[in-house]
Structure formats: structure tokens, C-alpha cells
Design a protein around this motif. Structure first.
Motif, mmCIF file in Angstrom:
data_model
loop_
_atom_site.group_PDB
_atom_site.id
_atom_site.type_symbol
_atom_site.label_atom_id
_atom_site.label_comp_id
_atom_site.label_asym_id
_atom_site.label_seq_id
_atom_site.Cartn_x
_atom_site.Cartn_y
_atom_site.Cartn_z
ATOM 1 N N SER A 1 -6.817 2.027 5.990
ATOM 2 C CA SER A 1 -5.338 2.121 5.514
ATOM 3 C C SER A 1 -5.107 3.454 4.995
ATOM 4 O O SER A 1 -4.056 4.017 5.244
ATOM 5 N N GLU A 2 -6.182 3.955 4.280
ATOM 6 C CA GLU A 2 -5.967 5.569 3.923
ATOM 7 C C GLU A 2 -5.686 6.295 5.041
ATOM 8 O O GLU A 2 -4.813 7.270 4.987
ATOM 9 N N GLN A 3 -6.312 6.111 6.087
ATOM 10 C CA GLN A 3 -6.142 6.893 7.282
ATOM 11 C C GLN A 3 -4.678 6.648 7.961
ATOM 12 O O GLN A 3 -3.998 7.879 8.558
ATOM 13 N N TYR B 1 -14.300 -2.078 2.411
ATOM 14 C CA TYR B 1 -14.642 -0.724 2.497
ATOM 15 C C TYR B 1 -13.632 -0.015 3.839
ATOM 16 O O TYR B 1 -12.840 0.589 3.737
ATOM 17 N N GLY C 1 -1.979 5.570 6.300
ATOM 18 C CA GLY C 1 -0.918 5.682 5.230
ATOM 19 C C GLY C 1 0.071 4.257 5.089
ATOM 20 O O GLY C 1 0.852 4.224 4.347
ATOM 21 N N LEU D 1 -2.637 1.958 -6.766
ATOM 22 C CA LEU D 1 -3.995 1.785 -6.187
ATOM 23 C C LEU D 1 -4.510 0.903 -6.484
ATOM 24 O O LEU D 1 -5.163 -0.033 -5.631
ATOM 25 N N PHE E 1 0.953 -1.140 0.011
ATOM 26 C CA PHE E 1 0.081 -0.098 -0.152
ATOM 27 C C PHE E 1 0.803 1.340 0.137
ATOM 28 O O PHE E 1 1.604 1.404 0.758
ATOM 29 N N GLY E 2 0.553 2.237 -1.039
ATOM 30 C CA GLY E 2 1.285 3.267 -0.946
ATOM 31 C C GLY E 2 2.541 3.420 -1.722
ATOM 32 O O GLY E 2 3.383 4.286 -2.134
ATOM 33 N N TRP F 1 -9.943 -0.294 3.265
ATOM 34 C CA TRP F 1 -9.343 0.785 2.523
ATOM 35 C C TRP F 1 -9.376 1.918 3.442
ATOM 36 O O TRP F 1 -8.393 2.768 3.344
ATOM 37 N N ARG F 2 -10.468 2.161 4.286
ATOM 38 C CA ARG F 2 -10.492 3.339 4.859
ATOM 39 C C ARG F 2 -9.697 3.505 5.927
ATOM 40 O O ARG F 2 -8.769 4.578 5.966
ATOM 41 N N TRP G 1 -3.336 -2.649 -5.355
ATOM 42 C CA TRP G 1 -3.972 -2.716 -3.905
ATOM 43 C C TRP G 1 -5.316 -2.917 -3.693
ATOM 44 O O TRP G 1 -5.746 -3.921 -2.732
ATOM 45 N N ASN H 1 -7.042 -6.146 -1.886
ATOM 46 C CA ASN H 1 -7.887 -6.003 -0.855
ATOM 47 C C ASN H 1 -9.169 -6.640 -1.128
ATOM 48 O O ASN H 1 -9.918 -7.273 -0.310
#
Length: 358
Positions: free
Chosen positions: A247-249, A241, A251, A57, A52-53, A244-245, A60, A64
Motif C-alpha cells: 500500500s505504501e508503494q 507487513y 499510494g 496512519l 489509506f492516505g 502495509w508495504r 489504517w 490492516n
């Protein structure tokens, strides 16, 4: 993946003692085979998931999505085991019964642990490295076998709980609610009152085990399969979902929603279990899945090594060079499953191999 993401052989071995062959066991064999492939798919997603990152995307998200769909695989094994070992009128397991079941799992665990340690040059000159299995698994996926041993040791207590609940629907619902609130809800919403009450855990995987027995005992003719599939799909989407949320928070790749006791995975597992239990198999399909399910323990033990070879093989790299990540992961997982099945079939040709290798 982490220890809690890894898996598996069903707690009730591939050939449960005292279980009559029929449609019920046929659907359980099918479920077992799907679940063991699910475990392989989980591990096949690992590299892309943790990138991730560092990768596109879309790559990933593909990992996921596939991981979220099969996140129910591990708890499904436990529920199948409960369905096979918790039945009305079955005698309470004696210490001799428990020892016999533990040895069926423990001997293959020692054998494959020694094999993995030898492969990793950690066995030692005189095998002294094997003693490390009493403090940690020899390979990351073997944690599940230790859990199996724990469930076997507690089998008489699970049988007693099952007998107390199976004819009392209201008490069964109460049991599930208590287990769910104590074990599952705090993973998202910590309940301080549980700490004050000194109730930090309740049965763990034993909850899945007992649920398997209880659900297997209900009449499922009136349960629409489409509804079970819909609930399972919704829970998988929620897992996708939330992962994803989170992981984005953060990083980085976060597995919080993947944990097997999260509400989304628990409800999805129950729905998938019910869906499989409505499937009727007979004849050659039933025989095929019985044959394959009987070798699931060996498939579990060898698949991590096979996966390493498949993932980095020149052939796979050439075939997947221009494929989207979604299909790359599927090809790797299916290839690993095929070769693991082949190895398991060959091993089973050796007389007495089932006692040593599983």
C-alpha cells in the motif's frame, strides 16, 4: 471490500448430513462461529482500510491488523466443509445427492437475492430483476454462495481424489505441492513455465476442500497446538507487513496479500484449522456453538445490511467518538455479529424457515 474479500456459509451446511455429533463436530462448530465473526470483522474494516492516505496512519494500521488476523476466515469455511463431507468409506455422491445439496444452498440464495434486490429497488415490477443473479451476485458478499454451488457440483470428483490420496501420505504431499505451486506461488512470483505448460489454474477452492478432508483424517494428538498458533500468528504478521508495504508503494490500499490463495493466507489457514481441531468441547459450550453454527448461513446473508445500520447509527457514533479506530472496528463488528445472531434466531422460529432462509 472486493468480491474476493467478502464472504460466507460453510460449503457443508450448518448441519452436515450423516455426521455424528461429538468433539470433532464441536470443534468444527466453534471454528465455524469464529470464522463467521471473522467475515463480519473483515467487512467492518473496509471503510478504514480504503481510507489509506486520507486518515491517520494509526487508523489504517488498526484496520490492516484486524483484517490480517481474520483473513483466514473464508478458506476456513471451505476446509471445514471438506472435513465434514470427505470421510473414509462415504459413498460417492449421486446426481440426486448433488441436487439436494445444491437446492439447500440455491433456494436461500434466491430468497436473499430477491430481498437484497427489493431493498435496493432493483427487483422490478414483476420481479424481472431477479434474472440478474444469473450474471452477477445481487450483493457483493454473495459470490461465496455461487462458489459453494460449484463445489457441490464437483463433489463426486473431490471424493474420488480424496479416496485416492487419503491412504497415501507421499501422494497427498505431492497433491498439496502441485496445488500450492500452480495456485498460490504465482500470486507473488509469476512462473512463466506454467504458462508454457498451459497450467494456469488447478482446482481453486477445491484445493482447500480436499485439504480439509485430508487433514481431518490425520492423527493430531502429536501436533502441538502452540506451534499451530505460532505459525498462524506469523502468517498473520506477514499478511499485515506485506499489505502495509504494498500500500505504501502504490499510494493506495492494496489487497494483494489478502487474497485467499496467497502463501501467507494458505499456510495460516492450515495452521488455524489444525489449532481448532485440537480443541475439545463438550456439554453446554458444545451445544451453544452447535446452535450458533447452525444459524451461520442466515448470519452470513443478513450481516451486510446490519453492518450498514450499525456503522452509521447515532448510538455507535456517540460511543466511538473518542475511541481509537482499533476499538471502533471491534465495537462495530461485535454489534453487527450480535444483531445478526438475533435476527437469525428469530427467523429460525418461523416453521420451515431453514429451507427458505438457510
Amino acid at each position: 471490500m472486493t468480491a474476493q474479500s467478502v464472504s460466507i456459509q460453510p460449503v457443508a451446511s450448518a448441519k452436515p448430513d450423516g455426521v455424528q455429533r461429538g468433539q470433532r463436530v464441536a470443534w468444527a462448530d466453534l471454528c465455524r462461529v469464529v470464522a463467521i465473526y471473522g467475515v463480519i470483522l473483515i467487512h467492518s474494516c473496509g471503510a478504514a482500510f480504503y481510507a489509506f492516505g486520507k486518515s491517520p496512519l494509526t487508523d489504517w494500521l488498526s484496520a490492516n491488523a484486524l483484517d490480517s488476523v481474520v483473513r483466514v476466515a473464508v478458506p476456513l469455511f471451505v476446509m471445514i466443509s471438506g472435513a465434514m463431507l470427505l470421510k473414509p468409506g462415504m459413498p460417492i455422491a449421486t446426481p440426486r445427492d448433488i441436487l439436494r445439496r445444491v437446492l439447500k444452498v440455491l433456494i436461500p440464495l434466491i430468497f436473499w437475492s430477491a430481498a437484497h434486490l427489493y431493498r435496493n429497488n432493483a427487483l422490478g415490477s414483476y420481479g424481472e430483476g431477479l434474472l440478474t443473479i444469473f450474471t452477477q451476485p445481487a450483493m457483493y458478499h454473495l459470490w461465496f454462495v455461487y462458489m459453494i454451488v460449484g463445489l457441490y457440483l464437483l463433489l463426486p470428483f473431490f471424493q474420488a481424489i480424496y479416496e485416492a490420496l487419503r491412504t497415501k501420505p507421499a501422494l497427498s504431499v505431492y497433491f498439496f505441492v502441485v496445488w500450492f505451486v500452480i495456485t498460490c506461488v504465482p500470486l507473488y512470483w509469476p512462473l512463466r513455465v506454467l504458462g508454457i505448460m498451459q497450467q494456469g489454474s488447478f482446482l481453486g477452492y477445491g484445493g482447500f476442500f480436499i485439504l480439509g478432508g485430508l487433514i481431518n483424517g490425520i492423527r493430531r494428538e502429536s501436533i502441538p497446538r502452540w506451534l499451530c498458533v505460532a505459525v498462524y500468528a506469523a502468517c498473520s504478521a506477514i499478511t499485515f507487513y506485506l499489505t502495509w508495504r504494498f500500500s505504501e508503494q502504490a499510494g493506495v490500499a492494496v489487497e494483494r496479500a489478502y487474497v485467499y490463495f496467497t502463501p501467507n493466507v494458505v499456510i495460516g489457514t492450515i495452521a488455524a484449522f489444525l489449532a481448532f481441531s485440537t480443541i475439545e468441547l463438550s456439554g453446554r459450550p458444545a451445544a451453544f456453538f452447535q446452535w450458533l453454527g447452525d444459524r451461520s448461513f442466515i448470519i452470513f446473508f443478513v450481516h451486510v445490511v446490519v453492518l450498514e445500520h450499525v456503522r452509521y447509527s447515532a448510538t455507535i457514533r456517540m460511543l466511538t467518538e473518542h475511541l481509537p479506530m482499533f476499538f471502533v472496528i471491534l465495537l462495530i463488528s461485535l454489534s453487527t455479529f450480535f444483531f445478526s445472531c438475533l435476527i437469525a434466531a428469530v427467523i429460525r422460529l418461523i416453521p420451515g424457515a431453514s429451507r427458505v432462509a438457510g
